[in-house]
Design a protein around this motif. Structure first.
Motif, short mmCIF file in Angstrom:
data_model
loop_
_atom_site.label_atom_id
_atom_site.label_comp_id
_atom_site.label_asym_id
_atom_site.label_seq_id
_atom_site.Cartn_x
_atom_site.Cartn_y
_atom_site.Cartn_z
N GLU A 210 110.77 40.52 108.89
CA GLU A 210 110.28 40.05 110.44
C GLU A 210 109.04 39.25 110.49
O GLU A 210 108.94 38.06 110.91
CB GLU A 210 110.20 40.79 111.70
CG GLU A 210 111.63 41.28 112.04
CD GLU A 210 112.83 40.35 111.92
OE1 GLU A 210 112.43 39.35 112.69
OE2 GLU A 210 113.85 40.31 111.36
N ARG A 213 109.78 36.12 108.49
CA ARG A 213 110.33 35.04 109.15
C ARG A 213 109.39 34.48 110.35
O ARG A 213 109.95 33.24 110.71
CB ARG A 213 111.42 35.92 109.92
CG ARG A 213 112.91 35.11 110.37
CD ARG A 213 113.73 35.75 111.18
NE ARG A 213 114.31 37.04 110.69
CZ ARG A 213 115.47 36.99 109.68
NH1 ARG A 213 115.93 36.01 109.50
NH2 ARG A 213 115.74 38.15 109.40
N PRO A 217 110.91 30.68 108.82
CA PRO A 217 112.19 31.01 109.52
C PRO A 217 113.70 30.75 108.75
O PRO A 217 114.55 31.70 108.76
CB PRO A 217 112.21 30.20 110.77
CG PRO A 217 111.30 29.26 110.65
CD PRO A 217 110.34 29.39 109.42
N ASP A 218 113.48 29.94 107.74
CA ASP A 218 114.75 29.68 106.91
C ASP A 218 114.79 30.00 105.49
O ASP A 218 113.95 29.78 105.02
CB ASP A 218 114.83 28.14 106.85
CG ASP A 218 115.22 27.32 108.34
OD1 ASP A 218 115.89 28.10 109.09
OD2 ASP A 218 114.50 26.29 108.47
N TYR A 233 115.64 36.80 98.46
CA TYR A 233 115.89 35.65 99.28
C TYR A 233 115.15 34.57 98.67
O TYR A 233 114.12 34.58 97.93
CB TYR A 233 115.10 36.19 100.67
CG TYR A 233 115.35 37.14 101.15
CD1 TYR A 233 116.67 37.07 102.36
CD2 TYR A 233 114.92 38.26 101.15
CE1 TYR A 233 117.29 38.12 102.92
CE2 TYR A 233 115.36 39.68 101.75
CZ TYR A 233 116.37 39.66 102.73
OH TYR A 233 116.97 40.41 103.18
#
Ligand code: SAM
Ligand code: SF4
Length: 327
Positions: A210, A213, A217-218, A233
């Motif tokens: 979080e 993010r 955010p992407d 990621y």
């Protein structure tokens, strides 16, 4: 092939070659160190070679060399020269603090070392010194840059430490924006040899994600093998990638494929459990390799289902240090 009592294939061994270290990371051990093993109780390089040979014969195809700090061990390169030639061993990797690796980088490339994890929990010399209690940041950074430029795949292990390095999380992400490296954020675990209190974990994997993010955010999830401990990621446009390892939350135990052997030959079938056998005794007994094989089969035949069961079975283990377990 080694298959445990929960039907998991064991093909990965983490071998600690020493319990000594030239740093004193406060999440790993106290400032004064721990009661290090005497040299006679450490496996010799020949004993490690023999053990690796036996393990590969049992279907192990990945060995990670760890410690303590592996490069503190003077004869490490002899072991690496040997195991990187073992037929059937597909992957040899190393976890290191990267302080002493500099003179060996070319030879490690020649050996065909597949990947190196550099443990680095800070992006400034001040934070580095506060955490490791040593002044080696510039050297680590220089060696890290040389490793990134080498043929060897590099990952950075960054433990998120409450009140110590949270502000470096975004800086680390900026680093992987520019460089071809995967930064893996780890939850802290309670293996610090009594260095400091460990009550509960504030920075768990969800909070880390979080937090990331909040600035980025992407990002997209990357495919990973079932046995991977990290969820990985990619942020679009970034050169590298990032991962998160729920090492304290232990969400990955169901597909665990690893064993650990400490520098003194203790066999550990779960990071959160105590050693289940000592292989040094068997290796030194003059007995045939089949006795070591039997000890391995016996050990994997009664593995805990997960880290929570192992912890229950073996009682409180929070006094131990990661420098003897190997990480
Ligand atoms: N000295 C080498 C190094 O630091 O990379 C190898 C040994 S170290 C014990 C192996 C790994 O364990 C490192 O990535 C380190 O960050 C991690 N580690 C040590 N103590 C830990 C703890 N309390 N919680 C989570 N990871 C820890
Ligand atoms: Fe040494 Fe690695 Fe432990 Fe840090 S984490 S004190 S570098 S063994």
């Amino acid at each position: 092939m080694l298959i445990d009592n929960h039907n998991r294939v064991i093909n990965y061994v983490r071998l600690a070659v020493t319990d000594r270290c030239n740093l004193r990371c406060n999440y790993c051990m106290p400032e004064e160190g721990i009661a290090f093993s005497d040299s006679k109780s450490l496996l010799s390089i020949d004993e490690m070679k023999r053990l690796c040979n036996i393990l590969v014969g049992q279907g192990v195809d990945k060995i990670r060399i760890t410690g303590g700090e592996p490069f503190v061990r003077k004869d490490l390169m002899k072991l690496l020269a040997y195991i990187t030639k073992l037929e059937g061993l597909k992957e040899v990797s190393i976890t290191t603090n990267a302080t002493l690796i500099g003179p060996h980088i070319e030879q490690l490339e020649d050996f065909g070392i597949n990947s190196i994890n550099v443990s680095l929990d800070a992006i400034t010399p001040e934070t580095f010194h506060r955490i490791t209690r040593r002044d080696q940041f510039e050297l680590v950074r220089e060696n890290l840059m040389r490793l990134i430029e080498s043929e060897i795949a590099v990952r950075i292990n960054f433990i998120v430490l409450e009140g110590q390095n949270e502000e470096d999380i975004y800086e680390m992400l900026e680093f992987q924006r520019k460089h071809d490296v995967r930064v893996r954020f780890l939850e802290e675990m309670p293996f610090n040899g009594g260095s400091r209190n460990f009550r509960n974990l504030n920075w768990n994997h969800r909070k880390i994600l979080e937090h990331i993010r909040g600035r980025y955010p992407d990002f997209e999830k990357l495919p990973a093998p079932l046995t991977s401990t990290s969820v990985n990621y990619k942020i679009p446009g970034h050169t590298g990638s990032f991962g998160i390892i729920p090492s304290f939350s232990r969400t990955f135990c169901g597909s665990c494929n690893r064993l650990r052997v400490t520098a003194t030959g203790d066999l550990i079938t779960c990071l959160y459990g105590k050693p289940v056998a000592n292989l040094r005794t068997t290796l030194r007994s003059g007995l045939h390799d089949s006795f070591v094989e039997e000890a391995l089969v016996r050990a994997v035949g009664s593995r805990a289902k997960d880290g929570f069961e192992a912890q229950e079975q073996f009682g409180p283990i929070f006094g131990s240090s990661m420098t003897s377990i190997g990480g």
